[in-house]
Motif scaffolding. Sequence first.
Motif, PDB file in Angstrom:
ATOM      1  N   GLN A  92      11.587  11.653  -6.410  1.00 51.04           N
ATOM      2  CA  GLN A  92      10.665  11.116  -7.401  1.00 51.04           C
ATOM      3  C   GLN A  92       9.318  10.858  -6.738  1.00 51.04           C
ATOM      4  O   GLN A  92       9.231  10.045  -5.821  1.00 51.04           O
ATOM      5  N   PRO A  93       8.243  11.571  -7.154  1.00 55.22           N
ATOM      6  CA  PRO A  93       6.934  11.315  -6.555  1.00 55.22           C
ATOM      7  C   PRO A  93       6.548   9.849  -6.722  1.00 55.22           C
ATOM      8  O   PRO A  93       6.751   9.256  -7.777  1.00 55.22           O
ATOM      9  N   SER A  94       6.051   9.264  -5.669  1.00 55.28           N
ATOM     10  CA  SER A  94       5.672   7.852  -5.743  1.00 55.28           C
ATOM     11  C   SER A  94       4.476   7.614  -4.843  1.00 55.28           C
ATOM     12  O   SER A  94       4.230   8.357  -3.889  1.00 55.28           O
ATOM     13  N   GLU A  95       3.729   6.591  -5.174  1.00 55.69           N
ATOM     14  CA  GLU A  95       2.580   6.220  -4.367  1.00 55.69           C
ATOM     15  C   GLU A  95       2.361   4.723  -4.508  1.00 55.69           C
ATOM     16  O   GLU A  95       2.492   4.162  -5.602  1.00 55.69           O
ATOM     17  N   VAL A  96       2.053   4.074  -3.390  1.00 56.72           N
ATOM     18  CA  VAL A  96       1.723   2.651  -3.391  1.00 56.72           C
ATOM     19  C   VAL A  96       0.213   2.521  -3.409  1.00 56.72           C
ATOM     20  O   VAL A  96      -0.481   3.122  -2.590  1.00 56.72           O
ATOM     21  N   LEU A  97      -0.312   1.740  -4.338  1.00 58.12           N
ATOM     22  CA  LEU A  97      -1.742   1.478  -4.425  1.00 58.12           C
ATOM     23  C   LEU A  97      -2.002   0.028  -4.057  1.00 58.12           C
ATOM     24  O   LEU A  97      -1.447  -0.894  -4.670  1.00 58.12           O
ATOM     25  N   ASN A  98      -2.823  -0.182  -3.026  1.00 60.29           N
ATOM     26  CA  ASN A  98      -3.257  -1.522  -2.657  1.00 60.29           C
ATOM     27  C   ASN A  98      -4.627  -1.748  -3.282  1.00 60.29           C
ATOM     28  O   ASN A  98      -5.621  -1.152  -2.867  1.00 60.29           O
ATOM     29  N   ILE A  99      -4.661  -2.596  -4.301  1.00 60.07           N
ATOM     30  CA  ILE A  99      -5.867  -2.790  -5.102  1.00 60.07           C
ATOM     31  C   ILE A  99      -6.360  -4.228  -4.978  1.00 60.07           C
ATOM     32  O   ILE A  99      -5.596  -5.182  -5.157  1.00 60.07           O
ATOM     33  N   THR A 125       3.472   2.184  -7.466  1.00 59.18           N
ATOM     34  CA  THR A 125       3.682   0.759  -7.179  1.00 59.18           C
ATOM     35  C   THR A 125       2.324   0.132  -6.907  1.00 59.18           C
ATOM     36  O   THR A 125       1.594   0.576  -6.021  1.00 59.18           O
ATOM     37  N   LEU A 126       1.991  -0.899  -7.669  1.00 58.61           N
ATOM     38  CA  LEU A 126       0.697  -1.553  -7.545  1.00 58.61           C
ATOM     39  C   LEU A 126       0.853  -2.849  -6.759  1.00 58.61           C
ATOM     40  O   LEU A 126       1.658  -3.713  -7.115  1.00 58.61           O
ATOM     41  N   GLU A 140      -9.900  -4.540   4.727  1.00 58.80           N
ATOM     42  CA  GLU A 140      -8.807  -5.309   4.141  1.00 58.80           C
ATOM     43  C   GLU A 140      -7.600  -4.438   3.801  1.00 58.80           C
ATOM     44  O   GLU A 140      -6.640  -4.903   3.183  1.00 58.80           O
ATOM     45  N   GLY A 141      -7.636  -3.176   4.212  1.00 54.71           N
ATOM     46  CA  GLY A 141      -6.490  -2.299   3.999  1.00 54.71           C
ATOM     47  C   GLY A 141      -6.246  -1.946   2.551  1.00 54.71           C
ATOM     48  O   GLY A 141      -5.105  -1.709   2.149  1.00 54.71           O
ATOM     49  N   LEU A 142      -7.312  -1.854   1.749  1.00 54.48           N
ATOM     50  CA  LEU A 142      -7.189  -1.557   0.329  1.00 54.48           C
ATOM     51  C   LEU A 142      -7.477  -0.084   0.061  1.00 54.48           C
ATOM     52  O   LEU A 142      -8.202   0.574   0.805  1.00 54.48           O
ATOM     53  N   PRO A 273      -4.420  11.101  -6.896  1.00 55.94           N
ATOM     54  CA  PRO A 273      -3.872  11.180  -8.259  1.00 55.94           C
ATOM     55  C   PRO A 273      -3.468   9.814  -8.813  1.00 55.94           C
ATOM     56  O   PRO A 273      -3.666   9.550 -10.002  1.00 55.94           O
ATOM     57  N   ALA A 274      -2.916   8.952  -7.976  1.00 50.23           N
ATOM     58  CA  ALA A 274      -2.506   7.625  -8.455  1.00 50.23           C
ATOM     59  C   ALA A 274      -3.719   6.784  -8.839  1.00 50.23           C
ATOM     60  O   ALA A 274      -3.696   6.067  -9.842  1.00 50.23           O
TER      61      ALA A 274
END
Length: 285
Positions: A92-99, A125-126, A140-142, A273-274
């Motif tokens: 399952q394609p997945s991506e973590v976004l640090n916002i 994942t947000l 800040e690693g965002l 893409p995310a």
Amino acid sequence: MPDRPDIPLNALRSFEVAARQGSFTRAAIELRVTQAAVSHQISRLEDAMGLVLFHRTPSGLKLTDAGQALFPVMERGLDDIARMLDRVTGGQPSEVLNIGAVTTFAACWLIPRLEAFAKDHPGITLRLSTNNNRVEIAREGLDAAIRFGRGHWPGIEAHHVMDAPMSPLCAPEMNLRTPADLRGQRLLRSYRADEWPTWLAQAGEPCPPLTGPMLDSSVAMADLAAEGFGVALLPVPMFERQIQSGRLKRPFTTAVTLGSYWLTTPRDRRMTPALNALLEWMREA
């Protein structure tokens, strides 16, 4: 096909993470190795290339010209590899976004809609952190930051999310029929000194001396206004729920737009893409 030298893949991976995180320490945490190991890999890569990739400064790592040229290539390449691995393994394609997000937008607009975003985009994942509009994305690693303003920040690419027209909000029991009724009221204000004068000029009223409390949080101003402590000039779209529930009242239709909300990224990073999915979802929502 060009010749491929002995490519130091581990060192290149360490470089990409350190450049994205803006810190050897945070890179070590992400890679689950020691800080010394990350530093060693970067030194090895710099020696192999005969180039300096980072300036070590008191405020953190800064990419050199060579580092800025290499980083987007590495980021794009590793993202492409990850997506291909998902495809060929059937994962399952997945991506973590640090916002990062300015507190008002996060608390009043985004957080109440996170469940809807998760349903619409189960592969993303947000991870959300809040700030007061002052944020350093790389340090800040965002991956990106949502800010309020006019869309102009040095070295930043800004993508418009929504306008934020401002209008006075107050407690439901406060009897305000015309803008002239604001005379003698406690006008709650932010650190942006032009807000009340601009709104009152739009309403055709002179601006009185502003002596009320100055706050750096629209959420705090809304709470004070709801308790009857004063009248707050606030971005109406952020407080629609409180208005609809009757906790706050909007006595006048006059509004001024002094800024908008923007999804911002460093200019040397491409939109993944995310990130594009998050941006389009916010615009539609």
